[in-house]
Enzyme design. Structure first.
Site, short mmCIF file in Angstrom:
data_model
loop_
_atom_site.label_atom_id
_atom_site.label_comp_id
_atom_site.label_asym_id
_atom_site.label_seq_id
_atom_site.Cartn_x
_atom_site.Cartn_y
_atom_site.Cartn_z
CB ILE A 12 -0.95 -0.01 1.22
CG1 ILE A 12 -1.79 -1.29 1.21
CG2 ILE A 12 -1.87 1.23 1.19
CD1 ILE A 12 -2.58 -1.53 2.47
CG ASP A 31 10.13 -0.60 3.52
OD1 ASP A 31 8.93 -0.42 3.22
OD2 ASP A 31 10.58 -1.70 3.89
CG ASN A 32 12.25 -3.06 8.03
OD1 ASN A 32 11.56 -3.45 7.08
ND2 ASN A 32 11.92 -3.25 9.29
CG LEU A 33 14.20 -2.73 1.63
CD1 LEU A 33 15.40 -2.83 0.69
CD2 LEU A 33 12.93 -2.43 0.84
N GLY A 36 9.02 -5.25 2.51
CA GLY A 36 8.87 -4.37 1.35
C GLY A 36 9.83 -4.75 0.23
CG ASP A 51 13.61 -1.09 12.14
OD1 ASP A 51 13.40 -2.23 11.67
OD2 ASP A 51 12.97 -0.60 13.10
CG PHE A 72 1.86 2.94 4.63
CD1 PHE A 72 0.54 2.70 4.29
CD2 PHE A 72 2.42 4.16 4.26
CE1 PHE A 72 -0.20 3.64 3.62
CE2 PHE A 72 1.69 5.11 3.59
CZ PHE A 72 0.38 4.85 3.27
CE1 TYR A 140 -1.78 -5.60 11.29
CE2 TYR A 140 -4.03 -6.37 10.95
CZ TYR A 140 -2.99 -5.53 10.61
OH TYR A 140 -3.16 -4.60 9.63
CG PHE A 168 -10.04 -6.46 7.32
CD1 PHE A 168 -10.06 -6.33 8.69
CD2 PHE A 168 -9.65 -7.66 6.78
CE1 PHE A 168 -9.70 -7.38 9.51
CE2 PHE A 168 -9.30 -8.73 7.59
CZ PHE A 168 -9.33 -8.59 8.95
N1 UDP Z 1 -8.42 -17.29 3.52
C1 UDP Z 1 -8.67 -18.60 3.13
N2 UDP Z 1 -7.65 -19.31 2.55
C2 UDP Z 1 -6.42 -18.77 2.33
C3 UDP Z 1 -6.17 -17.43 2.73
C4 UDP Z 1 -7.20 -16.73 3.33
O1 UDP Z 1 -9.77 -19.12 3.31
O2 UDP Z 1 -5.53 -19.49 1.82
C5 UDP Z 1 -9.51 -16.50 4.13
C6 UDP Z 1 -9.22 -15.97 5.53
O3 UDP Z 1 -9.64 -16.89 6.51
C7 UDP Z 1 -10.03 -14.68 5.55
C8 UDP Z 1 -10.06 -14.22 4.09
O4 UDP Z 1 -9.69 -15.37 3.32
O5 UDP Z 1 -11.36 -14.94 5.96
C9 UDP Z 1 -9.07 -13.12 3.81
O6 UDP Z 1 -7.83 -13.49 4.34
P1 UDP Z 1 -6.50 -12.69 4.05
O7 UDP Z 1 -5.38 -13.47 4.67
O8 UDP Z 1 -6.41 -12.40 2.59
O9 UDP Z 1 -6.69 -11.31 4.77
P2 UDP Z 1 -7.10 -10.98 6.29
O10 UDP Z 1 -8.60 -11.00 6.30
O11 UDP Z 1 -6.47 -11.99 7.17
O12 UDP Z 1 -6.55 -9.61 6.48
#
Ligand code: UDP
Length: 330
Positions: A12, A31-33, A36, A51, A72, A140, A168
């Protein structure tokens, strides 16, 4: 204006950097790469590999004159955060405080923060407004919420104004930038790897959730729409706006099965799918209401249909089948 983009080599952050540059704003990328990619930072931008937890490095960057910060830099894997919370609180929270202290030392008072809808946690409310209670279900989300709380108190005590943007699932591609993590855990890139024959099958993490088709529902927003909101938020603060929290969503959630079906339509490939167990820390539904930012900054998601996001990501993948490996700089 000169903006420091911390984490500007990430997915992003690098799109935001490109859009800032296109609009005549000078972007300096730190960015610490660790996650990235150097290649995703435009060559016209000053790039510093470092960092945000390194106060000396921050001082050197700020000494060149920075007007605002976009932040970010974070680890963002829900599952990993449950396994290793220390990594998330250290990187996402503790190091953010080091960045904020550097801002204070150098009298930089404007901050755009990349937050997440994961601060809301499990909820029956949909779509979620900014007033919804904050109960993250994983470290997280908790680490991002901790930063939001620090910003709130800093803004009351110090000359410091921020916009926190909660979103999200970023998706899609922009210019030469696409989604490429190692290891890849995100749904759309994994679905495209299966479509491209780079992976045998896609595992759906649970199909017994209390949703219409039993799979998790998420709010997918095109990365260029997200970037546009960051730039609008920056202009709002620079015009004297007060500290604010905005959700960024497209108003419509999509289930995992809907993403799979859309990927099949876009790519013309049938995806082998297996139902696996649930991933710990995954709420059933997360969909954000974006009414507040639409009202305040006239932002709406313009490019965020599933077909458009997956289509852009698929085009990028066909251009760069191995992602950032083996690529030159752009
Ligand atoms: N998901 C899944 N299989 C995968 C990866 C993700 O079913 O191999 C599902 C995960 O449980 C979530 C949605 O897809 O409900 C999006 O997951 P992602 O990891 O892309 O993003 P998050 O929602 O964790 O930020």
């Amino acid at each position: 204006m000169r903006v420091l983009v911390v984490g500007g080599a990430g997915y992003i952050g690098s799109v935001v950097t490109r859009i800032l540059t296109q609009q005549g704003v000078e972007a300096v990328v730190l960015d610490n790469l660790i996650s990235g990619h150097r290649e995703s930072v435009p060559q016209s931008c000053r790039f510093v590999q470092g960092d945000m937890g390194d106060a000396g490095e921050l001082d050197r960057v700020f000494e060149d004159g920075i007007d605002a910060v976009m932040h970010f830099a974070a680890h963002s894997l829900v599952g990993e955060s449950v396994e290793n919370p220390a990594k998330y609180f250290d990187n996402n929270f503790a190091k953010s405080l080091v960045l904020f202290e550097a801002m204070r030392r150098h009298q930089v008072q404007t901050l755009i923060f990349s937050s997440t809808a994961a601060v809301y946690g499990e909820t029956n409310t949909s779509p979620i407004t900014e007033e919804h209670p904050l109960n993250p279900t994983n470290p997280y989300g908790e680490s991002k919420l901790a930063v939001e709380k620090a910003m709130k108190w800093y803004s009351r005590a110090y000359a410091f104004r921020y916009a926190s943007l909660r979103y999200f699932n970023a998706a899609g591609a922009f210019d030469a930038v696409g989604e490429d993590h190692s290891p890849e855990t995100h749904l759309i890139p994994i679905a495209l790897q299966v479509a491209a024959g780079q992976r045998d099958e896609l595992t759906i993490f649970g199909d017994q959730y209390p949703t219409p088709d039993g799979t998790c529902i998420r709010d997918y927003v095109h990365v260029a729409d997200l970037a546009d909101a960051h730039v609008k938020a920056l202009r709002y603060l620079c015009d004297g706006g007060d500290s604010v929290v905005f959700n960024l969503g497209n108003g419509t959630g999509h289930s995992v099965k809907e993403v799979v079906a859309a990927t099949e339509r876009v790519t013309g490939k049938k995806l082998p799918v297996r139902i696996g167990s649930v991933r710990s820390g995954d709420p059933a539904v997360l969909v954000a209401s974006s009414e507040k930012i639409t009202r305040s900054l006239s932002w709406t998601a313009q490019l965020s249909s599933l077909e458009r996001m997956i289509g852009d990501a698929w085009n990028w993948k066909q251009k760069y089948p191995r992602g950032y490996s083996f690529r030159g700089t752009h």
